[in-house]
Motif scaffolding. Structure first.
Motif, PDB file in Angstrom:
ATOM      1  N   VAL A 269       0.863  -1.188   0.000  1.00 48.94           N
ATOM      2  CA  VAL A 269       0.000   0.000   0.000  1.00 48.94           C
ATOM      3  C   VAL A 269       0.898   1.236   0.000  1.00 48.94           C
ATOM      4  O   VAL A 269       1.650   1.466   0.954  1.00 48.94           O
ATOM      5  CB  VAL A 269      -0.939   0.006   1.236  1.00 48.94           C
TER       6      VAL A 269
ATOM      7  N   GLY B 188       5.322   5.351  -2.877  1.00 51.31           N
ATOM      8  CA  GLY B 188       6.437   6.284  -2.672  1.00 51.31           C
ATOM      9  C   GLY B 188       7.739   5.495  -2.686  1.00 51.31           C
ATOM     10  O   GLY B 188       7.780   4.343  -3.150  1.00 51.31           O
TER      11      GLY B 188
ATOM     12  N   HIS C 288      14.783  19.173  -1.979  1.00 51.79           N
ATOM     13  CA  HIS C 288      15.161  17.768  -1.766  1.00 51.79           C
ATOM     14  C   HIS C 288      16.641  17.571  -2.056  1.00 51.79           C
ATOM     15  O   HIS C 288      17.110  17.893  -3.149  1.00 51.79           O
ATOM     16  CB  HIS C 288      14.346  16.850  -2.689  1.00 51.79           C
TER      17      HIS C 288
ATOM     18  N   ALA D 198      12.806   6.036   4.607  1.00 52.82           N
ATOM     19  CA  ALA D 198      11.838   5.436   3.682  1.00 52.82           C
ATOM     20  C   ALA D 198      12.471   4.252   2.945  1.00 52.82           C
ATOM     21  O   ALA D 198      11.919   3.148   2.903  1.00 52.82           O
ATOM     22  CB  ALA D 198      11.354   6.498   2.684  1.00 52.82           C
TER      23      ALA D 198
HETATM   24  C1  LIG Z   1       9.289  19.618   1.602  1.00 57.35           C
HETATM   25  C2  LIG Z   1      10.019  18.330   1.715  1.00 57.35           C
HETATM   26  C3  LIG Z   1      11.402  18.314   1.673  1.00 57.35           C
HETATM   27  C4  LIG Z   1      12.102  17.107   1.812  1.00 57.35           C
HETATM   28  N1  LIG Z   1      13.458  17.117   1.723  1.00 57.35           N
HETATM   29  C5  LIG Z   1      14.138  15.962   1.848  1.00 57.35           C
HETATM   30  C6  LIG Z   1      15.549  15.952   1.732  1.00 57.35           C
HETATM   31  O1  LIG Z   1      16.166  16.974   1.472  1.00 57.35           O
HETATM   32  N2  LIG Z   1      16.195  14.780   1.903  1.00 57.35           N
HETATM   33  C7  LIG Z   1      15.536  13.610   2.183  1.00 57.35           C
HETATM   34  O2  LIG Z   1      16.178  12.565   2.333  1.00 57.35           O
HETATM   35  N3  LIG Z   1      14.193  13.596   2.279  1.00 57.35           N
HETATM   36  C8  LIG Z   1      13.480  14.741   2.127  1.00 57.35           C
HETATM   37  N4  LIG Z   1      12.122  14.747   2.220  1.00 57.35           N
HETATM   38  C9  LIG Z   1      11.462  13.512   2.675  1.00 57.35           C
HETATM   39  C10 LIG Z   1      11.208  12.496   1.578  1.00 57.35           C
HETATM   40  O3  LIG Z   1      10.555  13.098   0.495  1.00 57.35           O
HETATM   41  C11 LIG Z   1      10.283  11.434   2.195  1.00 57.35           C
HETATM   42  O4  LIG Z   1      10.858  10.949   3.391  1.00 57.35           O
HETATM   43  C12 LIG Z   1      10.049  10.244   1.278  1.00 57.35           C
HETATM   44  O5  LIG Z   1       9.674  10.663   0.002  1.00 57.35           O
HETATM   45  C13 LIG Z   1       8.957   9.399   1.922  1.00 57.35           C
HETATM   46  O6  LIG Z   1       8.688   8.245   1.153  1.00 57.35           O
HETATM   47  P1  LIG Z   1       7.608   7.211   1.690  1.00 57.35           P
HETATM   48  O7  LIG Z   1       7.500   6.149   0.695  1.00 57.35           O
HETATM   49  O8  LIG Z   1       7.919   6.855   3.101  1.00 57.35           O
HETATM   50  O9  LIG Z   1       6.245   8.044   1.808  1.00 57.35           O
HETATM   51  P2  LIG Z   1       5.399   8.771   0.676  1.00 57.35           P
HETATM   52  O10 LIG Z   1       6.261   9.360  -0.339  1.00 57.35           O
HETATM   53  O11 LIG Z   1       4.466   9.681   1.410  1.00 57.35           O
HETATM   54  O12 LIG Z   1       4.577   7.579   0.030  1.00 57.35           O
HETATM   55  C14 LIG Z   1       3.424   7.024   0.614  1.00 57.35           C
HETATM   56  C15 LIG Z   1       2.403   6.817  -0.482  1.00 57.35           C
HETATM   57  O13 LIG Z   1       1.257   6.169   0.059  1.00 57.35           O
HETATM   58  C16 LIG Z   1       0.109   6.663  -0.618  1.00 57.35           C
HETATM   59  N5  LIG Z   1      -1.055   6.363   0.240  1.00 57.35           N
HETATM   60  C17 LIG Z   1      -1.352   6.899   1.432  1.00 57.35           C
HETATM   61  N6  LIG Z   1      -2.493   6.365   1.917  1.00 57.35           N
HETATM   62  C18 LIG Z   1      -2.927   5.469   0.996  1.00 57.35           C
HETATM   63  C19 LIG Z   1      -4.066   4.604   0.920  1.00 57.35           C
HETATM   64  N7  LIG Z   1      -4.967   4.566   1.905  1.00 57.35           N
HETATM   65  N8  LIG Z   1      -4.210   3.816  -0.178  1.00 57.35           N
HETATM   66  C20 LIG Z   1      -3.271   3.853  -1.182  1.00 57.35           C
HETATM   67  N9  LIG Z   1      -2.192   4.666  -1.166  1.00 57.35           N
HETATM   68  C21 LIG Z   1      -2.011   5.462  -0.088  1.00 57.35           C
HETATM   69  C22 LIG Z   1       0.415   8.147  -0.735  1.00 57.35           C
HETATM   70  O14 LIG Z   1      -0.373   8.753  -1.739  1.00 57.35           O
HETATM   71  C23 LIG Z   1       1.898   8.129  -1.078  1.00 57.35           C
HETATM   72  O15 LIG Z   1       2.128   8.131  -2.459  1.00 57.35           O
HETATM   73  C24 LIG Z   1      11.394  15.912   2.037  1.00 57.35           C
HETATM   74  C25 LIG Z   1       9.994  15.918   2.036  1.00 57.35           C
HETATM   75  C26 LIG Z   1       9.318  17.116   1.858  1.00 57.35           C
HETATM   76  C27 LIG Z   1       7.828  17.101   1.843  1.00 57.35           C
END
Ligand SMILES: Cc1cc2nc3c(=O)[nH]c(=O)nc-3n(C[C@H](O)[C@H](O)[C@H](O)COP(=O)(O)OP(=O)(O)OC[C@H]3O[C@@H](n4cnc5c(N)ncnc54)[C@H](O)[C@@H]3O)c2cc1C
Length: 431
Positions: free
Chosen positions: A10, A13, A58, A409
């Motif tokens: 699920v 990202g 980022h 992540a």
């Molecule tokens: C402004 C900003 C600056 C950043 N700068 C940096 C940086 O400089 N360096 C760094 O290392 N990191 C940085 N980050 C952090 C980095 O972008 C995140 O830590 C990383 O992208 C998270 O990945 P993830 O897969 O954990 O979560 P996400 O990218 O949030 O992925 C989770 C996914 O789950 C989906 N989802 C949620 N609920 C459901 C559901 N019920 N059903 C189906 N799908 C669902 C969402 O739509 C999303 O696509 C930054 C983030 C932001 C916002």
């Protein structure tokens, strides 16, 4: 007919795609569900008027675990490292930031006594084993190692830069110092933005047989019996999975697990505090002050960096992509309009007249940067939560006990896939 899969992931990202790519090396069938129209989560890059805007600034740690895992997966990471320099602003006065060896000796921010103290604190910070700081907040540690208020403030400014956390009295010293040690190894601004990572992970997953279904929101995850989960979609369609890897935030996960009429259940997920900020992402035709590429507020939690100077983020050869950012404190009430004014006024000081050169811009007042503000003792309850429902694996930037942001992540996606593969192997060999 109800679809039946070995693994349902699920969230599309970084965490979800890293898990999908590793699992695609097995013969398990894999379905990845993403609620958004496009995949990538917070690593998406939007193309606006031929400019590539990440969701806020980022930067990928050179020495971070995300970079090495992505490279192991065959992801190409092109881009350049920004110089560790620029200015700090305090009460409208600009000072060279004492981050590079040259600026450290020349900046007017510090007198000679403070300079020497800052060098010794920097050396201490680079040498210490962060595990030794597991029981302290960043503020407790900073007060312990500094005498001068200014040096203490520089630590907080660098801490914000490396972790996005703006709550030294809450955040764990271990988390901040370990991230600072990694960040001191430099960062990469990526050509084409972070979408380049997402696109490569997506294409590799598809080629290896992963099915990706976007615009699919998972409403409920119900464990039915051992090695069987039922996922209910917002359309009320049902999907069966032997295993589930959930990469959403903890609050969304809580909603999915709550049984009707039992809102208390799993409330520990709801107590997790996110790290948030406001971002102003801008493309300009030119910079009024072309030499100024990086700045931070000294006491004000503000950030400015010209990312296009180092990475290819535009189809035009002359334009400039930059980010202005405000780090939010978890207790802060956010008034979007006044935060926007604050960011614009910060940019007015750095790049007077910038408004006449705008190609495109986007303001996001309260975006989640990391789903968990890392605090003392998090490892204990995180490890407990991870094994609470057998067959349900947790990943995402909040779910790694040792890392945050992309490092959290990516490493949690890898851990979830590896734990699942190990469990499956053990089960098969027992049968
Ligand atoms: C402004 C900003 C600056 C950043 N700068 C940096 C940086 O400089 N360096 C760094 O290392 N990191 C940085 N980050 C952090 C980095 O972008 C995140 O830590 C990383 O992208 C998270 O990945 P993830 O897969 O954990 O979560 P996400 O990218 O949030 O992925 C989770 C996914 O789950 C989906 N989802 C949620 N609920 C459901 C559901 N019920 N059903 C189906 N799908 C669902 C969402 O739509 C999303 O696509 C930054 C983030 C932001 C916002």
């Amino acid at each position: 007919m109800t679809q039946k899969w070995d693994v349902v992931i699920v969230g599309g990202g970084l965490a979800g795609y890293v898990a999908a790519n590793l699992l695609s090396r097995t013969n398990l069938s894999i379905l990845l569900l993403e609620k958004g129209k496009s995949v990538g989560g917070r690593s998406r890059t939007n193309k606006m008027h031929n400019q590539y805007l990440n969701l806020g600034p980022h930067a990928l740690n050179h020495k971070g675990i995300a970079k090495s895992i992505l490279e192991e997966l065959g992801i190409t990471l092109n881009g350049k490292s920004p110089k560790l320099g620029g200015i700090l602003i305090e009460n409208n006065i600009e000072y060279a930031a004492p981050f590079s060896p040259l600026d450290l000796f020349t900046t007017n921010l510090l007198n000679w006594k403070e300079r020497i103290e800052w060098i010794s604190v920097l050396l201490k910070m680079m040498k210490i084993n962060p595990e030794k700081l597991a029981d302290q907040t960043f503020q407790q540690w900073a007060k312990d190692v500094t005498q001068s208020k200014k040096v203490e403030s520089i630590l907080y400014t660098l801490g914000r830069l490396a972790t996005y956390c703006h709550a030294p009295e809450l955040v764990s010293a271990k988390a901040v110092v370990s991230n600072l040690q990694i960040a001191m190894g430099g960062v990469l601004y990526l050509d084409g933005g972070w979408q380049m990572i997402v696109d490569q992970l997506h294409n590799k997953a598809i080629v290896s047989g992963v099915k990706v279904q976007s615009q699919t929101l998972v409403k409920k995850i119900k464990p039915i019996e051992q090695d069987e989960f039922k996922l209910i979609l917002s359309t009320n369609e049902e999907i069966l999975g032997k295993y589930v890897i959930c990469t959403t935030g903890p609050h969304e996960l809580n909603e999915m697990l709550i049984e009707e009429g039992n809102h208390e259940q799993n409330s520990e997920y709801d107590q997790i505090t996110p790290v948030k900020g406001a971002t102003l992402d801008i493309a300009l035709t030119q910079l009024p002050n072309p030499k100024l590429l990086f700045a931070m507020g000294f006491s004000d939690p503000l950030y400015y960096s010209v990312h296009l100077h180092y990475a290819r983020l535009s189809d035009d050869t002359t334009s400039v992509v930059l980010h202005v950012f405000k780090y939010h404190h978890p207790d802060e009430h956010i008034d979007g309009a006044s935060v926007k004014t604050e960011l614009e006024q910060f940019l007015d000081k750095l790049q007077p007249g910038w408004k006449q050169y705008v190609i495109t811009k986007r303001f996001l007042p309260n975006i989640t940067v990391n789903q968990r503000l890392p605090q003392i003792g998090d490892e204990r309850w995180l490890n407990r939560l991870k094994t609470k429902i057998p067959g349900l694996y947790l990943a995402g930037d909040w779910a790694s006990p040792n890392s945050i942001l992309a490092d959290g992540a990516v490493s949690s996606g890898k851990d979830a896939a590896e734990d699942l593969i190990l469990y499956e192997k053990r089960k098969n060999s027992a049968n």
